[in-house]
Write a protein that holds these residues in place. Structure first.
Motif, short mmCIF file in Angstrom:
data_model
loop_
_atom_site.label_atom_id
_atom_site.label_comp_id
_atom_site.label_asym_id
_atom_site.label_seq_id
_atom_site.Cartn_x
_atom_site.Cartn_y
_atom_site.Cartn_z
N LEU A 193 0.72 -1.26 0.00
CA LEU A 193 -0.09 0.02 -0.10
C LEU A 193 0.86 1.02 -0.12
O LEU A 193 0.29 2.45 -0.54
CB LEU A 193 -0.99 0.10 1.51
CG LEU A 193 -1.89 -1.06 1.40
CD1 LEU A 193 -2.69 -0.78 2.68
CD2 LEU A 193 -2.81 -0.76 0.23
N ASP A 194 1.99 1.19 0.73
CA ASP A 194 2.64 2.59 1.04
C ASP A 194 2.99 3.35 -0.46
O ASP A 194 2.89 4.37 -0.33
CB ASP A 194 3.80 2.20 2.02
CG ASP A 194 4.30 3.78 2.25
OD1 ASP A 194 3.43 4.61 3.08
OD2 ASP A 194 5.58 3.91 2.36
N PRO A 195 3.64 2.65 -1.34
CA PRO A 195 4.05 3.31 -2.30
C PRO A 195 2.84 4.11 -3.28
O PRO A 195 3.28 5.13 -3.69
CB PRO A 195 4.77 2.15 -3.31
CG PRO A 195 5.21 1.05 -2.39
CD PRO A 195 3.90 1.09 -1.38
N SER A 196 1.90 3.44 -3.22
CA SER A 196 0.70 4.06 -3.83
C SER A 196 0.28 5.25 -3.10
O SER A 196 0.07 6.24 -3.75
CB SER A 196 -0.73 3.08 -4.09
OG SER A 196 -0.15 1.85 -4.55
N ALA B 84 1.88 13.06 -2.88
CA ALA B 84 2.55 13.96 -3.83
C ALA B 84 1.67 14.73 -4.29
O ALA B 84 2.16 15.87 -4.76
CB ALA B 84 3.53 13.07 -4.55
N ILE B 85 0.39 14.32 -4.81
CA ILE B 85 -0.25 15.39 -5.31
C ILE B 85 -1.08 16.36 -4.37
O ILE B 85 -1.38 16.14 -3.40
CB ILE B 85 -1.31 14.48 -6.03
CG1 ILE B 85 -1.22 13.54 -6.85
CG2 ILE B 85 -2.60 15.32 -6.58
CD1 ILE B 85 -2.18 12.57 -7.22
N PRO B 86 -1.02 17.84 -4.74
CA PRO B 86 -1.46 18.65 -3.80
C PRO B 86 -2.89 18.41 -3.68
O PRO B 86 -3.56 18.43 -4.69
CB PRO B 86 -1.04 20.20 -4.59
CG PRO B 86 -0.03 19.74 -5.52
CD PRO B 86 -0.19 18.22 -5.90
N SER B 87 -3.40 18.32 -2.42
CA SER B 87 -5.01 17.80 -2.41
C SER B 87 -5.87 18.73 -3.06
O SER B 87 -6.83 18.27 -3.85
CB SER B 87 -5.29 17.98 -0.99
OG SER B 87 -4.38 17.16 -0.24
N ILE B 88 -5.59 19.99 -3.34
CA ILE B 88 -6.49 20.89 -3.96
C ILE B 88 -6.69 20.39 -5.49
O ILE B 88 -7.60 20.95 -5.79
CB ILE B 88 -6.02 22.40 -4.03
CG1 ILE B 88 -5.74 22.83 -2.50
CG2 ILE B 88 -7.09 23.17 -4.45
CD1 ILE B 88 -6.79 23.14 -1.44
N ALA B 89 -5.69 19.83 -6.08
CA ALA B 89 -5.65 19.36 -7.47
C ALA B 89 -6.88 18.38 -7.60
O ALA B 89 -7.30 18.05 -8.93
CB ALA B 89 -4.30 18.72 -7.87
N TRP B 90 -7.53 17.61 -6.65
CA TRP B 90 -8.25 16.84 -6.79
C TRP B 90 -9.95 17.54 -7.07
O TRP B 90 -10.76 16.86 -7.37
CB TRP B 90 -8.52 16.14 -5.46
CG TRP B 90 -7.45 14.99 -5.19
CD1 TRP B 90 -6.37 15.22 -4.20
CD2 TRP B 90 -7.27 13.87 -5.87
NE1 TRP B 90 -5.49 14.05 -4.32
CE2 TRP B 90 -5.90 13.27 -5.48
CE3 TRP B 90 -7.84 13.28 -6.99
CZ2 TRP B 90 -5.50 12.15 -6.04
CZ3 TRP B 90 -7.26 11.99 -7.51
CH2 TRP B 90 -6.15 11.40 -6.97
N VAL B 91 -9.82 18.91 -6.56
CA VAL B 91 -11.15 19.44 -6.76
C VAL B 91 -12.02 19.31 -8.26
O VAL B 91 -13.11 18.95 -7.99
CB VAL B 91 -11.02 21.00 -6.29
CG1 VAL B 91 -12.37 21.68 -6.78
CG2 VAL B 91 -10.48 21.14 -4.87
N PRO B 92 -11.34 19.63 -9.06
CA PRO B 92 -12.21 19.49 -10.43
C PRO B 92 -12.86 17.92 -10.45
O PRO B 92 -13.84 17.68 -10.88
CB PRO B 92 -11.15 19.62 -11.43
CG PRO B 92 -10.28 20.55 -10.80
CD PRO B 92 -9.98 20.07 -9.26
#
Lengths: 270, 249
Positions: free
Chosen positions: A107-110, A116-124
């Motif tokens: 699990l940890d690598p995923s 590493a993705i800025p969480s705000i990038a998930w918004v759209p």
């Protein structure tokens, strides 16, 4: 001879803030008074940065109409739901990866890649998946809360002292007994810290979530204040955020102290 | 009787820690395992404790094979290893299971009294001195009434005065316990071995083997300044020197 009890040792009662509080209030109250005086004396019109009296008036007006409570409750509900989900997921994932090498490799690598993705990038994407209303907001907050809880718990479990685990082995503790009697108490201080940083991020992300289109909530008050040119309303909402954030963090810290009185740290020796 | 038959240990990284160890220890006997660092004496104790598996060889207690930690074998580590979130009394009672609360309280109280710390039952471990903490760990190991108590350099982290005090204390507790448990004390302190033991097993390194066994026929309590004590110290020292010569060969 004393009666040997199996209860926890007595520790001095929780301390209440004394003169330290007054000293800490000196700077903010002093600055507020100076600003109030400066505006009253006409040195600044206070339109873009309203004086404390105007902010207090705005807060009072919002309170009287019941709007402040409505907005605060809406925000609190989102933080609560997102925090709950994030903590639940972070705890399960952190416990698995901390306890089992296999789970960690799996699990940890995923999870680290996702982190590493800025969480705000998930918004759209969240808006496409969950719609513009509550679900996408709560999902964003939960993502923000998840990572500090996950990382904190995993690291805490991994760093439990081997020497203390050996004491458990000597007394032939079963797997669940080892978790309950050794691992859980050993990781609790670090876990509480990770919950608190998770909660801090939860408050950060609720603002982002409410920026992306909300009709109520303290974040809505911020956006509304900006669009209608009402800086006093913005500052009022900021103050409400600060107070709520501080209260929820203190509640979390307060709820955990009975379990952490044994800690041999700096804080317990002042 | 505790019996070690042809005990060896090679770690996965290739370190050959022990080879061909034979040892018989009777119930109630005190044996000191003496040697310099790296001679495998702590490894030997971990094998008897069941924390590691011997390879090859076997450990038996009264004819029963020991596969892993056993309730009849207690351990006192070099550090007290108390659980910081439990009170002193709760730490002492950690290994007590399947007993009613009143019974547990009585056993804990009794154990703490025997190590002279009845008044510390309700404090946190952090409030104890190093010597007190080690006494609590001895109480924790004794409360389950093990037949064999293993002590891994139990007093090496303490100052000289506390160490001598605790050596005498350990002997006192041992003498007061019925039936007397077997003690196996790993140490690098020659005086400690002579004060405590009925028999001293001297080990030499690379790989760890038994170099010699020396019986200690001095009356208890033993006077550290007596002539016979001095004589024995010289004898032990000579054997230890021999073990070092072996290493240099």
């Amino acid at each position: 001879m004393t009666d040997t009890s199996l209860a926890a040792p007595r520790t001095a009662a929780r301390r209440f803030p004394g003169p330290g509080l007054a000293l800490g209030l000196l700077l903010p109250l002093g600055l507020a008074l100076i600003w109030e005086a400066a505006v009253a004396a006409g040195l600044n019109n206070g339109r873009l940065f309203p004086p404390p009296s105007v902010i207090a008036g705005t807060l009072w007006a919002l309170w009287q109409t019941g709007a402040l409570a409505d907005h605060a409750l809406a925000t609190l509900g989102r933080v609560g739901a997102g925090f709950g989900l994030g903590v639940a997921a972070g705890t399960v994932a952190g416990a698995l990866t901390g306890y089992s090498l296999l789970a960690s490799r799996l699990l940890d690598p995923s999870l680290q890649a996702l982190r590493a993705i800025p969480s705000i990038a998930w918004v759209p994407l969240f808006i496409l998946w969950f719609g513009i209303f509550e679900a996408s907001k709560i999902a964003l907050i939960a993502v923000g809360v998840f990572f500090p809880v996950y990382l904190g718990l995993m690291a805490a479990i991994r760093s439990v002292d081997r020497k203390i685990v050996e004491v458990g082995r000597i007394y032939r503790l079963s797997g669940p007994e080892m978790v309950w009697r050794i691992l859980l108490p050993a990781v609790l201080p670090a876990y509480v810290t990770s919950l608190r940083s998770g909660l801090g991020l939860g408050w950060m992300f609720v603002v982002a979530a409410e920026f992306m289109g909300a009709s109520e909530g303290l974040g809505y008050l911020l956006v509304d204040g900006q669009q209608l040119g009402k800086p006093a309303q913005i500052v009022a909402a900021i103050i409400a955020f600060a107070i709520l954030g501080k209260i929820t963090d203190s509640l979390l810290a307060w709820a955990s102290t009975p379990f952490l009185r044994w800690e041999d740290g700096f804080a317990n020796h002042r | 009787m505790l019996a070690l038959d042809n005990i060896g240990k090679t770690y996965p990284n290739g370190v050959h820690a022990l080879d061909g160890i034979e040892l018989r220890v009777d119930l109630g006997e005190i044996v000191a395992v003496l040697g310099g660092s790296g001679c495998g004496k702590s490894t030997l104790l971990r094998l008897i404790a069941g924390l590691d598996r011997p390879d090859p060889g076997r450990v038996t207690l009264d004819g029963t094979d020991m596969n892993g930690p056993h309730e009849k074998i207690g351990v006192v580590f070099q550090e007290p290893r108390l659980l910081p979130w439990l009170s002193v009394a709760q730490n002492v009672g950690f290994g007590l299971r399947g007993k009613r609360l009143a019974e547990r309280r009585r056993l804990i109280e009794d154990a703490l009294q025997r190590v002279g710390l009845a008044d510390k039952a309700d404090v946190w471990p952090r409030e104890l001195s190093g010597g007190q903490a080690q006494r609590v760990s001895i109480a924790r190991a004794l409360v389950t009434r093990p037949e064999v108590l293993l002590l891994d350099e139990p007093f090496s982290a303490l100052d000289a005065f506390t160490r001598i005090d605790l050596q005498d204390h350990l002997l006192h507790v041992w003498a007061q316990t019925h039936p007397r448990p077997t003690l196996i004390v790993v140490t690098h302190d020659i005086d400690e071995a002579i004060v405590l033991a009925d028999r001293i097993v001297i080990m030499r390194p690379h790989p760890g083997r038994v170099q010699a066994e020396i019986a200690v026929d001095l009356d208890r309590p033993r006077d550290r300044a007596a002539h016979a004590f001095e004589e024995l110290r010289r004898q032990v020292m000579a054997v230890l020197d021999q073990s070092l010569i072996h290493r240099l060969d």
